[in-house]
Design a protein around this motif. Sequence first.
Motif, PDB file in Angstrom:
ATOM      1  N   THR A 746      -3.760   5.996  -0.788  1.00 19.78           N
ATOM      2  CA  THR A 746      -3.901   4.724  -1.497  1.00 19.78           C
ATOM      3  C   THR A 746      -3.316   3.609  -0.640  1.00 19.78           C
ATOM      4  OG1 THR A 746      -1.764   4.943  -2.600  1.00 19.78           O
ATOM      5  CG2 THR A 746      -3.688   5.833  -3.750  1.00 19.78           C
ATOM      6  N   VAL A 747      -3.812   2.406  -0.883  1.00 24.68           N
ATOM      7  CA  VAL A 747      -3.269   1.231  -0.225  1.00 24.68           C
ATOM      8  C   VAL A 747      -2.931   0.198  -1.287  1.00 24.68           C
ATOM      9  CG1 VAL A 747      -4.506   1.554   1.943  1.00 24.68           C
ATOM     10  CG2 VAL A 747      -5.592   0.265   0.101  1.00 24.68           C
ATOM     11  N   THR A 748      -2.039  -0.714  -0.929  1.00 26.06           N
ATOM     12  CA  THR A 748      -1.700  -1.804  -1.842  1.00 26.06           C
ATOM     13  C   THR A 748      -2.506  -3.026  -1.436  1.00 26.06           C
ATOM     14  OG1 THR A 748       0.539  -0.978  -2.177  1.00 26.06           O
ATOM     15  CG2 THR A 748       0.145  -3.303  -2.669  1.00 26.06           C
ATOM     16  N   ILE A 749      -3.321  -3.513  -2.393  1.00 29.00           N
ATOM     17  CA  ILE A 749      -4.144  -4.689  -2.136  1.00 29.00           C
ATOM     18  C   ILE A 749      -3.499  -5.892  -2.819  1.00 29.00           C
ATOM     19  CG2 ILE A 749      -6.401  -5.764  -2.500  1.00 29.00           C
ATOM     20  CD1 ILE A 749      -7.643  -2.997  -2.323  1.00 29.00           C
ATOM     21  N   VAL A 750      -3.218  -6.895  -2.020  1.00 29.34           N
ATOM     22  CA  VAL A 750      -2.586  -8.122  -2.514  1.00 29.34           C
ATOM     23  C   VAL A 750      -3.662  -9.047  -3.061  1.00 29.34           C
ATOM     24  CG1 VAL A 750      -1.293 -10.180  -1.818  1.00 29.34           C
ATOM     25  CG2 VAL A 750      -0.653  -7.942  -0.906  1.00 29.34           C
ATOM     26  N   VAL A 751      -3.376  -9.659  -4.205  1.00 27.18           N
ATOM     27  CA  VAL A 751      -4.323 -10.597  -4.817  1.00 27.18           C
ATOM     28  C   VAL A 751      -3.743 -12.008  -4.732  1.00 27.18           C
ATOM     29  CG1 VAL A 751      -5.680 -11.164  -6.859  1.00 27.18           C
ATOM     30  CG2 VAL A 751      -5.061  -8.779  -6.386  1.00 27.18           C
ATOM     31  N   GLN A 752      -4.532 -12.909  -4.168  1.00 26.68           N
ATOM     32  CA  GLN A 752      -4.107 -14.296  -4.016  1.00 26.68           C
ATOM     33  C   GLN A 752      -5.005 -15.221  -4.828  1.00 26.68           C
ATOM     34  OE1 GLN A 752      -4.564 -14.802   0.215  1.00 26.68           O
ATOM     35  NE2 GLN A 752      -2.527 -13.998   0.697  1.00 26.68           N
ATOM     36  N   VAL A 753      -4.436 -16.342  -5.214  1.00 30.72           N
ATOM     37  CA  VAL A 753      -5.201 -17.428  -5.818  1.00 30.72           C
ATOM     38  C   VAL A 753      -4.916 -18.666  -4.981  1.00 30.72           C
ATOM     39  CG1 VAL A 753      -5.596 -18.857  -7.854  1.00 30.72           C
ATOM     40  CG2 VAL A 753      -5.069 -16.418  -8.120  1.00 30.72           C
ATOM     41  N   ASN A 754      -5.963 -19.188  -4.375  1.00 28.80           N
ATOM     42  CA  ASN A 754      -5.826 -20.307  -3.435  1.00 28.80           C
ATOM     43  C   ASN A 754      -4.780 -20.022  -2.359  1.00 28.80           C
ATOM     44  OD1 ASN A 754      -7.825 -21.702  -4.718  1.00 28.80           O
ATOM     45  ND2 ASN A 754      -6.480 -23.132  -5.792  1.00 28.80           N
ATOM     46  N   GLY A 755      -4.763 -18.762  -1.867  1.00 30.62           N
ATOM     47  CA  GLY A 755      -3.901 -18.392  -0.762  1.00 30.62           C
ATOM     48  C   GLY A 755      -2.487 -18.024  -1.136  1.00 30.62           C
ATOM     49  N   LYS A 756      -2.121 -18.120  -2.401  1.00 32.23           N
ATOM     50  CA  LYS A 756      -0.774 -17.760  -2.840  1.00 32.23           C
ATOM     51  C   LYS A 756      -0.801 -16.427  -3.574  1.00 32.23           C
ATOM     52  CE  LYS A 756       1.028 -22.471  -3.155  1.00 32.23           C
ATOM     53  NZ  LYS A 756       1.704 -23.471  -4.029  1.00 32.23           N
ATOM     54  N   LYS A 789     -11.109 -21.411 -15.191  1.00 32.71           N
ATOM     55  CA  LYS A 789     -11.438 -22.245 -14.022  1.00 32.71           C
ATOM     56  C   LYS A 789     -12.581 -21.606 -13.226  1.00 32.71           C
ATOM     57  CE  LYS A 789      -6.781 -24.151 -13.450  1.00 32.71           C
ATOM     58  NZ  LYS A 789      -6.103 -23.409 -14.515  1.00 32.71           N
ATOM     59  N   VAL A 790     -13.287 -22.448 -12.494  1.00 32.45           N
ATOM     60  CA  VAL A 790     -14.436 -21.974 -11.728  1.00 32.45           C
ATOM     61  C   VAL A 790     -13.969 -21.414 -10.372  1.00 32.45           C
ATOM     62  CG1 VAL A 790     -16.614 -22.617 -10.611  1.00 32.45           C
ATOM     63  CG2 VAL A 790     -15.965 -23.646 -12.809  1.00 32.45           C
ATOM     64  N   LYS A 800      -6.861  -4.777   2.007  1.00 35.63           N
ATOM     65  CA  LYS A 800      -5.625  -5.562   2.148  1.00 35.63           C
ATOM     66  C   LYS A 800      -5.512  -6.723   1.154  1.00 35.63           C
ATOM     67  CE  LYS A 800      -4.899  -4.547   7.050  1.00 35.63           C
ATOM     68  NZ  LYS A 800      -4.738  -5.109   8.419  1.00 35.63           N
ATOM     69  N   ILE A 801      -6.527  -7.597   1.104  1.00 34.67           N
ATOM     70  CA  ILE A 801      -6.389  -8.849   0.341  1.00 34.67           C
ATOM     71  C   ILE A 801      -7.664  -9.171  -0.425  1.00 34.67           C
ATOM     72  CG2 ILE A 801      -6.022 -11.356   0.534  1.00 34.67           C
ATOM     73  CD1 ILE A 801      -4.492 -10.806   3.137  1.00 34.67           C
ATOM     74  N   VAL A 802      -7.472  -9.654  -1.682  1.00 36.50           N
ATOM     75  CA  VAL A 802      -8.528 -10.351  -2.416  1.00 36.50           C
ATOM     76  C   VAL A 802      -7.988 -11.753  -2.693  1.00 36.50           C
ATOM     77  CG1 VAL A 802      -9.890 -10.495  -4.523  1.00 36.50           C
ATOM     78  CG2 VAL A 802      -9.429  -8.267  -3.504  1.00 36.50           C
ATOM     79  N   ASN A 803      -8.729 -12.784  -2.283  1.00 37.50           N
ATOM     80  CA  ASN A 803      -8.275 -14.168  -2.466  1.00 37.50           C
ATOM     81  C   ASN A 803      -9.328 -14.942  -3.240  1.00 37.50           C
ATOM     82  OD1 ASN A 803      -6.953 -16.603  -2.263  1.00 37.50           O
ATOM     83  ND2 ASN A 803      -7.531 -16.966  -0.121  1.00 37.50           N
ATOM     84  N   PHE A 804      -8.936 -15.473  -4.426  1.00 36.77           N
ATOM     85  CA  PHE A 804      -9.836 -16.284  -5.251  1.00 36.77           C
ATOM     86  C   PHE A 804      -9.587 -17.756  -4.950  1.00 36.77           C
ATOM     87  CE2 PHE A 804      -9.219 -12.404  -7.853  1.00 36.77           C
ATOM     88  CZ  PHE A 804     -10.544 -11.987  -7.917  1.00 36.77           C
ATOM     89  N   ILE A 805     -10.653 -18.468  -4.574  1.00 35.73           N
ATOM     90  CA  ILE A 805     -10.561 -19.909  -4.351  1.00 35.73           C
ATOM     91  C   ILE A 805     -11.107 -20.591  -5.601  1.00 35.73           C
ATOM     92  CG2 ILE A 805     -11.153 -21.815  -2.820  1.00 35.73           C
ATOM     93  CD1 ILE A 805      -9.593 -19.515  -1.465  1.00 35.73           C
ATOM     94  N   ILE A 806     -10.246 -21.355  -6.252  1.00 36.35           N
ATOM     95  CA  ILE A 806     -10.667 -22.013  -7.507  1.00 36.35           C
ATOM     96  C   ILE A 806     -10.571 -23.522  -7.354  1.00 36.35           C
ATOM     97  CG2 ILE A 806      -9.926 -20.059  -8.932  1.00 36.35           C
ATOM     98  CD1 ILE A 806      -7.440 -21.667  -9.684  1.00 36.35           C
ATOM     99  N   SER A 807     -11.392 -24.228  -8.120  1.00 33.87           N
ATOM    100  CA  SER A 807     -11.332 -25.695  -8.118  1.00 33.87           C
ATOM    101  C   SER A 807     -10.243 -26.130  -9.086  1.00 33.87           C
ATOM    102  CB  SER A 807     -12.690 -26.279  -8.534  1.00 33.87           C
ATOM    103  OG  SER A 807     -13.070 -25.765  -9.803  1.00 33.87           O
TER     104      SER A 807
END
Length: 808
Positions: A746-756, A789-790, A800-807
Amino acid sequence: MSKDYDPKEIEAKWQKEWEKSGLYKTKESSDKPKYYILDMFPYVSGEGIHVGHPKGYIATDIVSRMKRMQGFNVLHPMGFDAFGLPAENYAIKTKTNPVVSVAKNIEHFKKQLEAIGFDYDWSREISTSDPKFYKWTQWIFLKLLEKGLAYESSEPVNWCPVDKTVLANEDVEDGKCERCGSIVEKRPIRQWVLKITDYADRLLEDLEDLDWPKSIKESQKNWIGRSYGMLFSSPVKDTDIVIETFSAHFEAFKADTFVVIAPDHKLLPKLVAGLPNEEEILNEAKEMVNKRILLGREEIPEVEGIFTGRYTIDPVGNGELPIWIANYALADYGTGIVKCSAHDERDFRFAKKYGINLKAVLFPEDPELRKKVENLDVCYVDMKNGILTEPEEFLGKKDGEIRAEIIEYLEKNGLAKRKTTYKLHDWVFSRQRYWGEPIPVLRDGDKVIPLSEEELPLILPAVESYEPTGTAESPLANIPEWINVKVGDKLLRRESNTMPQWAGSSWYYLRYMDPNNDKALVDKDREKYWNMVDLYVGGAEHATRHLIYARFWHKFLYDIGVVTTKEPFKRLQHVGLIIAEDGRKMSKRWGNIINPDDIISNYGADTLRMYEMFMGPFDQSVSWNSDSLIGIRRFLERVWKLKDKLTANSLQLTASEPLMHQTIKKVSEDIEAMKFNTAVSTLMIYSNALTVEEEIPREDYETLLKLLAPFAPHMTEELWKELGHTSSIHTEAWPQYDEKRLVSETVTIVVQVNGKVRGKFSASPNILESDAVNQAENLPEIQKWVGDKVVTRQVYVPGKIVNFIISL
């Protein structure tokens, strides 16, 4: 809570224990694969070592310890290069006899080396000034003499006016003595010389099979300097002299318009004898020689010369060619006399300066450039693509395509013959000093009588005065009871000169295999088992002296059946310097020397060892920084404290298992490749991963200790003992990694919102992007930030990473 880490107590304790138990004593065993690892042994010329000296020794110690744990029978010895100028000059400076000062320095060196915790087998220690050792140095000389490879010469040689001795070419740097920096003179002195040039081709060709740095190989190739060319003979007009000129670039031979001779050529006095300006010419030539000595091997800044007043009749039909003395002609390259043309840069400049006629016969295809060459405005030197106009037989052909045809043409017409020349010269082997191996021969007038093997060693006599005489003989000539030998009715005389400091170091690696043998240089079975040296480590400055000399002697010993390999050192690794904190080389002169004894006293030997390996790439120069030692010391303290986290649970931490196998793989490969800085970094990463755990399984901790043991042998030995082991950690099996366990399940996947970073989750390393995004957006902590939010874009870095870019 266990006791604190105390390196002073631990290191002294284990050094005594290792010596008492004979842990590092090498066994003569053929049931294990052998690994012979060797440092270039030190000169015992001063007051001990500074922190720059142990860098290479620490490296070989790490490799040898790993190899021992990997099941190899390891030979890792140490000795001392005790004869020669460095030791004698130190003795003169301190007003002590070299016998006394060398013994004292060896004792001090050993004490310093032992304090660092090296795994040397001290029972095999050798010193080149020990008669039991130099008996065999003398034996090798006698064998060279027997085979015609040692001879006497009275040619002008390099003379150091300060050290008052002859120097080999390899001992001269930029026209100065490599040891003392004084300007070297040329003097005709009787000396012994070894025919290393007989081995020049083999020294070149066998380089290809060695695992050596490319730079070292190139240095040796350039020093040997093999050139293939043609030799032209021609009479000097109005004399009985015939000169020979060598040319490596003879394709444009029809362009030759003048000849130059070296200002120190032995033929020059005869060439100008009887001319009205003979004295002026010879004085001018001497001035050129003196200027060039100051420049050494640097490029001549400006060509200079003087006309001899003589002409030679060119054998290829170029008429009468004036003979000039030129400062760029070298007496010891080729024949020291060169035919010159418009197609050599220096010849071209020389001719233009002195108004000598030039003629071009080699031209480019480019019409504009061709016109400049025809007008002699430029020098055209392309010996591959140039088009010849003469001789008629080769008109219009490219010189690079017809080199073989030109050779055949010159030979067939009796105009020249093939010749191979070398920059390498025979090895000047005599020194007019006391502190060296006596040369084992007697003299009956001009007759040389070698001693018998039974008369070896010819022991250096004890003396009160040993300072150099400044003559062609050493101080031994002033000891009548030693120098004079009565044989029957004749009074014979010993050789007064001694061998150079390079003699013992040219074969010492063989003696470690069998150091106490008084019947042979080395036992045949032992030599067959241990040869070659698998890894040889030392300074790159020895590329053109020690390493060439040792290869020469080894090849000779191979030829007479003493050794079974053609080369002595399979793999070579040079050591980058450790520069002082002020950016200069460590030197007593600059007052910037750092004593390893002080570092060991304040931080411990293990900290010193690890710091020197962590400073940077092993083969590159690095600057010492005392402030950085504390970081390594704290790392060792963290490893020490980890034992308080051990759990009785034998199950391995799931999270750390892949990292452990990755660490084993990386550290093993890095030590093998001598990338010690990245190996230490990898150990730090693994240690940090264990530090964050509340409990550590014993297997994980013991693996860390085994991997760390070559770097920090004292601390790991102590911890191993505290874990209840009765055997030494240094005889344990080296950890093995499992290829299948290098990657986590298993790996740890970091979740970001607007890069944070806003959350994380565990998943398979092969999870599909759609599944990863789905899991990420359904995390409660992510829904809190995204809400209604959209999402304008989503970025996925696999595993490694999932990053959501939101307005916003």
